[in-house]
Design an enzyme around this catalytic site. Structure first.
Site, PDB file in Angstrom:
ATOM      1  CD  GLU A  41      -2.971   1.075   2.266  1.00 37.52           C
ATOM      2  OE1 GLU A  41      -4.140   0.724   2.057  1.00 37.52           O
ATOM      3  OE2 GLU A  41      -2.549   1.399   3.388  1.00 37.52           O
ATOM      4  CG  ASP A  63      -1.144  10.193   6.428  1.00 40.11           C
ATOM      5  OD1 ASP A  63      -1.523   9.034   6.662  1.00 40.11           O
ATOM      6  OD2 ASP A  63      -0.952  10.625   5.285  1.00 40.11           O
ATOM      7  CE1 TYR A  76      -6.892   1.044   7.342  1.00 42.77           C
ATOM      8  CE2 TYR A  76      -5.594   1.201   5.333  1.00 42.77           C
ATOM      9  CZ  TYR A  76      -5.717   1.345   6.702  1.00 42.77           C
ATOM     10  OH  TYR A  76      -4.639   1.799   7.437  1.00 42.77           O
TER      11      TYR A  76
END
Length: 269
Positions: free
Chosen positions: A49, A60, A175
């Site tokens: 990924e 993030d 995911y």
């Protein structure tokens, strides 16, 4: 059958789970990033990924934000990322490759143009981090037009309607986010309802589930598999190794290799 479909079928036949590392493309620069990705694959990564560097990443935490900045400071944009992807695909024709990036990078290039280039570079799947299911149709249509599998995130607070929509729209893999918040290897707490989410996703025939966020130790990979996930994704822990060894590429590669081998070993029953 896609590379991800083939991978999960093979791993299932071998009674193994998947270990999937995440890194930001071109961190700390294009050439060193290629060496890093090669080390991940050569030491047992089942799939990749890969993130595109962006100035304003949404999911993030500080570690991957810093990776984005290093790549951008090295002069790497979407163009250089595709150059690097071409190199990776040329060396590793079989490994599944997924991209995780923000919608602006796709929109700026144009949806058809972006997904066409993904197809040309051998990208198998794309997860657009900031496109909600309510607005996903143009992205899904463009992805499928060029043979790229769309991937969606199932958050830990997902209701039954969201779970069903994620399951129906995700291809390649699903995911599953372990907990609320941003990416971080330090925050390894996981939501208490992951078993329930996994069962619900499977009820709706979701693509194989990869659990991410806070995956930094082999035991967490084992726990994810025991909960019914098909594998685990680890990003911040890997990127932290890169950050801590920017002045010593050989040591960085050695530590990355050791980390991947240990995490992959945890997937073998």
């Amino acid at each position: 059958m896609s590379r991800f479909d083939q991978l999960f079928q093979q791993l299932n036949n071998q009674n193994e789970g998947a270990f999937v590392p995440f890194v930001t493309l071109c961190d700390p620069d294009l050439d060193r990033s290629f060496e890093i990705i090669c080390s991940l694959v050569d030491n047992g990564a089942d799939a990749l990924e890969l993130g595109f560097p962006f100035s304003d990443p949404l999911l993030d935490g500080p570690v991957i934000q810093a990776a984005n900045n290093r790549a951008l400071n090295a002069g790497c944009s979407t163009k250089e990322c595709f150059v690097l992807l071409d190199k990776v695909r040329s060396k590793y024709p079989e490994i599944p490759i997924s991209l995780l990036l923000c919608a602006n990078l796709i929109f700026a290039k144009g949806l058809d143009s972006f997904y066409r280039q993904c197809q040309q570079s051998g990208v198998d799947a794309v997860l657009v981090a900031d496109v909600p299911l309510l607005a996903c149709e143009p992205y899904v249509a463009a992805a499928k037009k060029f043979g790229v599998q769309p991937v969606f995130i199932c958050p830990p607070n997902a209701d039954s309607e969201t779970i069903q929509a994620v399951a129906e729209n995700s291809e390649g893999y699903t995911y599953l986010v372990s907990r609320a918040g941003v990416t971080s290897a330090e925050n390894q707490s996981h939501a208490a309802n992951l078993d329930h989410l996994i069962k619900q996703l499977k009820t709706h025939n979701a693509a194989p589930i990869l659990q991410g966020f806070g995956i930094a130790q082999p035991q967490q990979v084992i726990d994810a598999l025991n909960s019914g996930a098909a594998g685990a994704i680890s990003g911040s822990a890997i990127v932290k190794i890169i950050e801590n060894n920017l002045d010593n590429q050989a040591e960085m590669l050695r530590l990355l290799a050791e980390f991947v081998r240990n995490m992959k070993a945890a997937t073998i029953g």
